[in-house]
Design a protein around this motif. Structure first.
Motif, mmCIF file in Angstrom:
data_model
loop_
_atom_site.group_PDB
_atom_site.id
_atom_site.type_symbol
_atom_site.label_atom_id
_atom_site.label_comp_id
_atom_site.label_asym_id
_atom_site.label_seq_id
_atom_site.Cartn_x
_atom_site.Cartn_y
_atom_site.Cartn_z
ATOM 1 N N TYR A 435 -29.068 -22.387 10.928
ATOM 2 C CA TYR A 435 -29.966 -22.632 9.806
ATOM 3 C C TYR A 435 -29.161 -23.062 8.582
ATOM 4 C CZ TYR A 435 -33.739 -19.927 12.123
ATOM 5 O OH TYR A 435 -34.702 -19.470 12.975
ATOM 6 N N ARG A 436 -29.781 -23.923 7.792
ATOM 7 C CA ARG A 436 -29.265 -24.242 6.463
ATOM 8 C C ARG A 436 -30.354 -23.869 5.461
ATOM 9 N NH1 ARG A 436 -25.663 -27.260 3.494
ATOM 10 N NH2 ARG A 436 -26.502 -28.238 1.619
ATOM 11 N N ILE A 437 -29.963 -23.185 4.400
ATOM 12 C CA ILE A 437 -30.926 -22.791 3.376
ATOM 13 C C ILE A 437 -31.259 -24.014 2.528
ATOM 14 C CG2 ILE A 437 -31.401 -21.245 1.456
ATOM 15 C CD1 ILE A 437 -30.956 -19.821 4.150
ATOM 16 N N GLU A 438 -32.501 -24.469 2.619
ATOM 17 C CA GLU A 438 -32.927 -25.672 1.904
ATOM 18 C C GLU A 438 -33.652 -25.359 0.603
ATOM 19 O OE1 GLU A 438 -31.910 -28.498 2.631
ATOM 20 O OE2 GLU A 438 -31.284 -28.371 4.728
ATOM 21 N N GLY A 439 -34.172 -24.157 0.488
ATOM 22 C CA GLY A 439 -34.885 -23.811 -0.739
ATOM 23 C C GLY A 439 -35.271 -22.349 -0.763
ATOM 24 N N PHE A 440 -35.400 -21.802 -1.939
ATOM 25 C CA PHE A 440 -35.855 -20.433 -2.127
ATOM 26 C C PHE A 440 -36.140 -20.231 -3.607
ATOM 27 C CE2 PHE A 440 -31.290 -20.501 -2.608
ATOM 28 C CZ PHE A 440 -31.052 -19.726 -3.737
ATOM 29 N N LYS A 441 -36.911 -19.205 -3.901
ATOM 30 C CA LYS A 441 -37.112 -18.768 -5.274
ATOM 31 C C LYS A 441 -36.544 -17.359 -5.404
ATOM 32 C CE LYS A 441 -41.189 -21.616 -6.153
ATOM 33 N NZ LYS A 441 -42.633 -21.631 -6.550
ATOM 34 N N THR A 442 -36.194 -16.992 -6.621
ATOM 35 C CA THR A 442 -35.603 -15.681 -6.861
ATOM 36 C C THR A 442 -36.363 -14.974 -7.967
ATOM 37 O OG1 THR A 442 -33.417 -16.512 -6.223
ATOM 38 C CG2 THR A 442 -33.487 -14.442 -7.451
ATOM 39 N N ALA A 443 -36.642 -13.685 -7.746
ATOM 40 C CA ALA A 443 -37.362 -12.890 -8.740
ATOM 41 C C ALA A 443 -36.591 -12.858 -10.053
ATOM 42 C CB ALA A 443 -37.566 -11.474 -8.220
ATOM 43 N N LYS A 444 -37.311 -12.876 -11.163
ATOM 44 C CA LYS A 444 -36.683 -12.852 -12.479
ATOM 45 C C LYS A 444 -36.404 -11.435 -12.964
ATOM 46 C CE LYS A 444 -38.687 -17.277 -13.917
ATOM 47 N NZ LYS A 444 -39.535 -17.979 -14.900
ATOM 48 N N GLU A 445 -37.029 -10.456 -12.314
ATOM 49 C CA GLU A 445 -36.822 -9.065 -12.686
ATOM 50 C C GLU A 445 -36.267 -8.284 -11.498
ATOM 51 O OE1 GLU A 445 -40.393 -7.418 -14.217
ATOM 52 O OE2 GLU A 445 -40.484 -8.760 -15.952
ATOM 53 N N ALA A 446 -35.474 -7.275 -11.787
ATOM 54 C CA ALA A 446 -34.880 -6.459 -10.731
ATOM 55 C C ALA A 446 -35.951 -5.667 -9.993
ATOM 56 C CB ALA A 446 -33.846 -5.500 -11.327
ATOM 57 N N TYR A 447 -35.769 -5.553 -8.704
ATOM 58 C CA TYR A 447 -36.668 -4.782 -7.859
ATOM 59 C C TYR A 447 -35.828 -3.939 -6.921
ATOM 60 C CZ TYR A 447 -40.297 -3.704 -4.398
ATOM 61 O OH TYR A 447 -41.164 -3.063 -3.531
ATOM 62 N N GLU A 448 -35.811 -2.632 -7.159
ATOM 63 C CA GLU A 448 -35.073 -1.693 -6.307
ATOM 64 C C GLU A 448 -33.619 -2.128 -6.097
ATOM 65 O OE1 GLU A 448 -36.202 1.222 -5.646
ATOM 66 O OE2 GLU A 448 -38.031 0.670 -6.706
ATOM 67 N N GLY A 449 -32.964 -2.480 -7.204
ATOM 68 C CA GLY A 449 -31.543 -2.800 -7.150
ATOM 69 C C GLY A 449 -31.231 -4.212 -6.705
ATOM 70 N N HIS A 450 -32.236 -5.068 -6.563
ATOM 71 C CA HIS A 450 -32.029 -6.428 -6.068
ATOM 72 C C HIS A 450 -32.865 -7.410 -6.887
ATOM 73 C CE1 HIS A 450 -30.092 -5.280 -2.128
ATOM 74 N NE2 HIS A 450 -30.614 -4.126 -2.501
ATOM 75 N N TYR A 451 -32.460 -8.672 -6.822
ATOM 76 C CA TYR A 451 -33.271 -9.774 -7.308
ATOM 77 C C TYR A 451 -33.689 -10.559 -6.067
ATOM 78 C CZ TYR A 451 -31.975 -8.707 -12.118
ATOM 79 O OH TYR A 451 -31.821 -8.094 -13.324
ATOM 80 N N ASN A 452 -34.836 -10.178 -5.519
ATOM 81 C CA ASN A 452 -35.231 -10.677 -4.201
ATOM 82 C C ASN A 452 -35.488 -12.179 -4.197
ATOM 83 O OD1 ASN A 452 -35.986 -7.816 -4.584
ATOM 84 N ND2 ASN A 452 -36.549 -7.955 -2.437
#
Length: 577
Positions: A435-452
């Motif tokens: 697989y090659r990662i072609e796109g994703f979005k990332t949360a702007k606020e922390a959620y349980e220690g992560h930016y999902n």
């Protein structure tokens, strides 16, 4: 069990009852029915039961972030506590409490249940072992207060929702950032429960029910087992509860509106306890007692739900174990597997709902309209319920995954969850799908220690790759196949990619100096006629690109051999024989 042992066990139990009669009351019962037992009171109570009843056994199962171990309290009428041996002929019901210590109803209901089982005050299960975690979030339990559950009607004091490291443990079952989750995984696989209950209290809309529940989403767990949960097990449990004058309804999953407009079944993702359990074909229930009902009623309802589920499990243990075993066979290589679901709005059921009339009145704070429920105006209305989901993203199950040994952190979590794997014995050239990662979005606020990450998109390509001695081969024909698919497929909602375990590949590590690469870029195009034609075509059709020299240089770099191979290349490979 032979008759002599039965006699001795009965004699010892009667003797124990006589000796401990002064301790028959649980810590909760000794109070005013609005006090939940403390951590030490509860552990001491169970230790006393263990001392006096051979049917009770306490095990310490692994450390938590608090530095204290998880306790597992076992009840078996035959006093056999080798769970692997016992599971050959019996079902196992696992009950979890205080994952959110501000919701302690299950702690007190479980002390009542185990006390009543030990003393024979209720019918003893013939075919089921009861296993109870009295406190899952121990540090949160010890952080006792009277204010953090601002909307809740009792008890007088309770623990705090997050653990000592400020994690919500009911979001940690896949990512396992806490010692609690890691110890739970070991415990879960040792117990291998057929049915799992995780006791909670719900915030949300107001209605007449004391008890609502989340059940394992029936389509996600698998066809036959899921149909059994939806069509037989849950309806029968609700029926028996109603016989005992306790109405129940699916968890009222509404946000920003009232239940009369209808609502859907809750999708228990793998991050949650019942979603995690379903990855191993364990039937899960999450009782959600209503926050505005008094503590005594909530404890009684939790007790009733656990006892009723135990009775049903005991009567149907052979069917449950058979369906669980068969369900493992549904997820074989080359079969399709859904990694993203969406509510199916075409599948609507009408159900009776006992609610309160809702309305709006002026807020004394803002002067604006505010929602309120009028408990003097109860109703029984038919409302819409949406129990079904539809598949919106599927993958084909590979024969195996290959993970380079460098990704030891991911391998460690897989092993923690009882995943079988073996290492390559020598360097090997293997044709895989990557697989090659072609796109994703990332949360702007922390959620349980992560930016999902979310809305992840990949492209696929077959390629022969030289893997090293010691890299890991992980076959999918194993009991944990669903755990593998949910964590290793990057587009799955709770994948390790979306939980940031592979963020290193998202950052390009090498670059170029434009003034130097300019001349080399000309050579790259001249040596690759096809690439040059593609480049010229893009300039001719893309006006913005044709006027941006830096973008053109970057395009050539990204399509050259100088561009680093590992950037955006997902380092988990699929063997698709």
């Amino acid at each position: 069990m032979n008759y002599l042992f039965q006699f001795l066990l009965l004699f010892f139990s009667v003797y124990s009852v006589a000796q401990t009669s002064q301790n028959t009351l649980t810590p909760y019962e000794k109070g005013n029915k609005n006090l939940t037992a403390t951590y030490q009171e509860t552990i001491d109570f169970f230790l006393d039961l263990e001392r006096n009843f051979p049917t009770i056994k306490i095990k310490e199962m692994g450390l938590t972030d608090s530095g204290l171990p998880l306790h597992l309290i076992l009840f078996n009428p035959e006093a056999v506590f080798d769970l692997q041996k016992a599971a050959k002929t019996k079902a196992i019901l696992l009950i979890n409490n205080n994952i959110h210590p501000g919701e302690p109803d299950g702690v007190d209901a479980s002390t009542l249940l185990l006390r009543d089982l030990a003393f024979g005050k209720i019918n003893l299960p013939k075919n089921t072992i009861v296993a109870v975690i009295p406190f899952y979030n121990i540090s949160g339990t010890l952080n006792r207060n009277s204010t953090s559950r601002v909307n809740q009607n009792g008890p007088e004091s309770y623990g705090f929702r997050a653990n000592g490291r400020y994690f919500d443990l009911n979001r940690d079952f896949v990512k396992s950032d806490t010692k609690n989750a890691r110890s739970f995984a070991a415990l879960f696989h040792e117990v291998n429960p057929d049915v799992f209950i995780d006791n909670h209290v719900s915030n949300g809309a107001d209605y007449q029910y004391t008890l609502t529940y989340i059940q394992t989403q029936h389509q996600k767990i698998g066809k036959n087992l899921g149909d059994f949960i939806k069509e037989q097990m849950t309806p029968e449990i609700r029926k028996q509860l109603k016989v005992n004058k306790l109405e129940s309804i699916p968890y009222v999953n509404v946000y920003g509106t009232t239940p009369e407009s209808g609502y859907s079944q809750f999708m228990d993702l793998p991050r949650y306890s019942t979603g995690y359990a379903s990855l191993f074909n364990t039937i899960g229930y999450m009782p959600e007692l209503h926050m505005l009902k008094n503590f005594e009623d909530r404890v009684n309802a939790t007790y009733a739900f656990m006892k009723t589920t135990l009775n049903y499990t005991d009567a149907n243990y052979l069917r449950i174990k058979k369906l669980r075993k068969e369900n493992f066979t549904n997820f074989k290589p080359k079969a399709n597997y859904t990694i993203q679901w969406q509510i199916d709005s075409t599948k609507r059921e009408q159900m009776s709902f006992l609610g309160f009339e809702a309305g709006y009145k002026k807020s004394l704070i803002s002067g604006k309209d505010r929602l309120f429920y009028d408990q003097n105006k109860p109703f029984n209305k038919q409302i819409s319920f949406y129990p079904d989901y539809k598949s919106v993203k599927e993958i084909t199950i590979p024969t195996a995954y290959i993970i380079p040994k460098t990704w030891w952190n991911v391998v460690e979590l897989l092993k923690l969850n009882n995943i079988s794997m073996h290492r390559l014995e020598k360097d090997s050239l293997i044709r895989v799908e990557k697989y090659r990662i072609e796109g994703f979005k990332t949360a702007k606020e922390a959620y349980e220690g992560h930016y999902n990450h979310y809305q992840t998109i990949v492209s696929r390509k077959m390629e022969s790759i030289l893997f090293q001695k010691g890299d890991w081969i992980i076959p999918t024909e194993q009991a944990g196949v669903k755990f593998l698919l949910e964590t290793l497929e990057p587009e799955a909602v709770d994948s390790y990619f979306n939980w940031n375990f592979f963020d290193g590949i998202l950052q390009q590590k090498e670059w170029y100096s434009a003034y130097v690469f300019e001349d080399l870029a000309v050579e790259v195009l001249n040596q690759n006629p096809n690439l040059k034609n593609e480049f010229e075509k893009k300039k001719a059709t893309d006006v913005v690109f044709s006027n941006d020299g830096a973008a053109q240089l970057q395009w050539i770099y990204l399509h050259s051999t100088y561009y680093e191979k590992g950037h955006l290349e997902y380092p988990v490979y699929r063997l698709v024989k």
